[in-house]
Design an enzyme around this catalytic site. Sequence first.
Site, PDB file in Angstrom:
ATOM      1  N   ASP A  40      -6.362   1.844  -3.499  1.00 55.04           N
ATOM      2  CA  ASP A  40      -7.665   1.544  -2.895  1.00 55.04           C
ATOM      3  C   ASP A  40      -8.211   2.728  -2.096  1.00 55.04           C
ATOM      4  O   ASP A  40      -9.359   2.713  -1.666  1.00 55.04           O
ATOM      5  CB  ASP A  40      -7.612   0.279  -2.029  1.00 55.04           C
ATOM      6  CG  ASP A  40      -6.652   0.375  -0.852  1.00 55.04           C
ATOM      7  OD1 ASP A  40      -5.870   1.354  -0.790  1.00 55.04           O
ATOM      8  OD2 ASP A  40      -6.665  -0.531  -0.001  1.00 55.04           O
ATOM      9  N   ASP A  56      -3.399   6.294  -3.197  1.00 55.39           N
ATOM     10  CA  ASP A  56      -2.243   5.707  -2.530  1.00 55.39           C
ATOM     11  C   ASP A  56      -1.631   4.635  -3.435  1.00 55.39           C
ATOM     12  O   ASP A  56      -2.081   4.424  -4.561  1.00 55.39           O
ATOM     13  CB  ASP A  56      -2.603   5.190  -1.136  1.00 55.39           C
ATOM     14  CG  ASP A  56      -3.603   4.042  -1.151  1.00 55.39           C
ATOM     15  OD1 ASP A  56      -4.200   3.776  -2.218  1.00 55.39           O
ATOM     16  OD2 ASP A  56      -3.800   3.407  -0.099  1.00 55.39           O
ATOM     17  N   ASP A  89      -1.485   1.339  -3.746  1.00 52.45           N
ATOM     18  CA  ASP A  89      -2.260   0.252  -4.343  1.00 52.45           C
ATOM     19  C   ASP A  89      -3.634   0.716  -4.814  1.00 52.45           C
ATOM     20  O   ASP A  89      -4.467  -0.091  -5.218  1.00 52.45           O
ATOM     21  CB  ASP A  89      -2.389  -0.927  -3.375  1.00 52.45           C
ATOM     22  CG  ASP A  89      -3.108  -0.587  -2.082  1.00 52.45           C
ATOM     23  OD1 ASP A  89      -3.176   0.607  -1.719  1.00 52.45           O
ATOM     24  OD2 ASP A  89      -3.607  -1.510  -1.416  1.00 52.45           O
ATOM     25  N   SER A 148       0.826  -1.200   0.000  1.00 52.42           N
ATOM     26  CA  SER A 148       0.000   0.000   0.000  1.00 52.42           C
ATOM     27  C   SER A 148       0.865   1.256   0.000  1.00 52.42           C
ATOM     28  O   SER A 148       1.622   1.489  -0.928  1.00 52.42           O
ATOM     29  CB  SER A 148      -0.962  -0.033   1.189  1.00 52.42           C
ATOM     30  OG  SER A 148      -1.836   1.075   1.168  1.00 52.42           O
TER      31      SER A 148
END
Length: 472
Positions: A260, A256, A258, A107
């Site tokens: 999500d 961010d 990743d 992440s």
Amino acid sequence: MTTDKTKTFDLSTSFKAYDVRGIVGQSITAEIVEAVGAAFVDVLELTGQTVLVGGDMRPSSPEFAKAFANGAATRGANVQLLDLISTDELYYACGALNAAGATFTASHNPAEYNGIKMAKAGAVPISSETGLMEIQARAEEYLNAGTIPAAGSTGLIGVQDVLKGYAEYLRSLVDLRGSRPLKVVVDAGNGMAGLTTPAVLGDALLPKLPLEIVPLYFELDGSFPNHPANPLEPENLRDLQAAVVEHGADIGLAFDGDADRCFVIDEKGEPVSPSAITGMVARREIARAQGLGEDTPTVIHNLLTSRAVPELVERHGGRPVRTRVGHSFIKAVMAAEGAIFGGEHSAHFYFRDFWNADTGMLAAMHVLAALGEQEGPLSELGREYEPYRSSGEINSEIEDKAAAVERVREDFHNEDVEVDYLDGSTFIATDGSYWFNLRPSNTEPFLRLNVEATDAATMERVRDRVLALVRG
């Protein structure tokens, strides 16, 4: 898999409450990942079934995805490698294909980290309470034994691309074709939004929308050469804020690593709070659900979102449900309550139509739709959803967190406040003028303070008083 039999493996440093995270080459290696892939199949009883495996742009993700696939196939699962994916692409794939899966990402963590987010078929989350600890224990058994025994027959490994299906599905949920033309600056932070934004909002795979996308850091680069892919930190939004003003854009979006989570910047370069975004999306989702015959749609919000959110939900005929902080709690309550939508102060947004999972891109599309169906600027639209003044989250490094909270409780004892303990301690003034929450971090020596009040002066007074007591 061959391991050093003189070494005893303990994966407790990398297995967290909701996922796996560690430093590449130390607490997360290809041999560890292969054992986790095998354990994933065993614990979820996936022999003979399909397992989906992808990863983000971090340099170690392709190697780790293949290692996980090998471990899963050794235990008899048939693996589909999804290649480069955002985390919400994994949730889409697990939902649309009704298969369990894993993606390699850390992440917003720095470049030296990687990790694994896992989900059951239907994008049902896996946490320490729903199988993650069992996967850890099984993987440790394989690592300490030095081998992964093959199941009756080794599974097959294939390749599948889900990006177009993901983009088509999101566009089916929010139709942006009728929007007024909008100029949108997107800061992908060298993360996975650099791949998903052109697919969903651009014309890389699907017909063009009335959006002019101004790309910022779309090159996939897991070393994050421009800034950390963590838009929760204000300094990581500065390039986006400057670009929105420079280009005369209508809106800025920051994702961010990743992709999500999504943060929003208005045309003046000012952040729009995740609570305001929660309210904006909730209003649209309530109206849509009511249009389909749902009398009182349920919306989930965690206890740190602005109280403007439950007030708005009730005003528009919905039912607000308050929950603890953390995505596993939100997802569980989403499922139990049949909620249409859920929002967190950390910019995670959850949708029933997305298998109760979180997706920053779908939230961004709702904001674009709300902006594009009216003529006013985002700064005006956002003000409707931010009637209160908030301190944001303030961390104090305190060793004895319980004693600090007790000092606050004693000081406020004779005032007209109610205290609840859903998550930390929330003090609510009975006249409605302010509330604040003190919540200890589970992983760091921090006591986290969030204050909200009807006006800036009250917020600052309460904030300063509580901080003086905490840091006493």
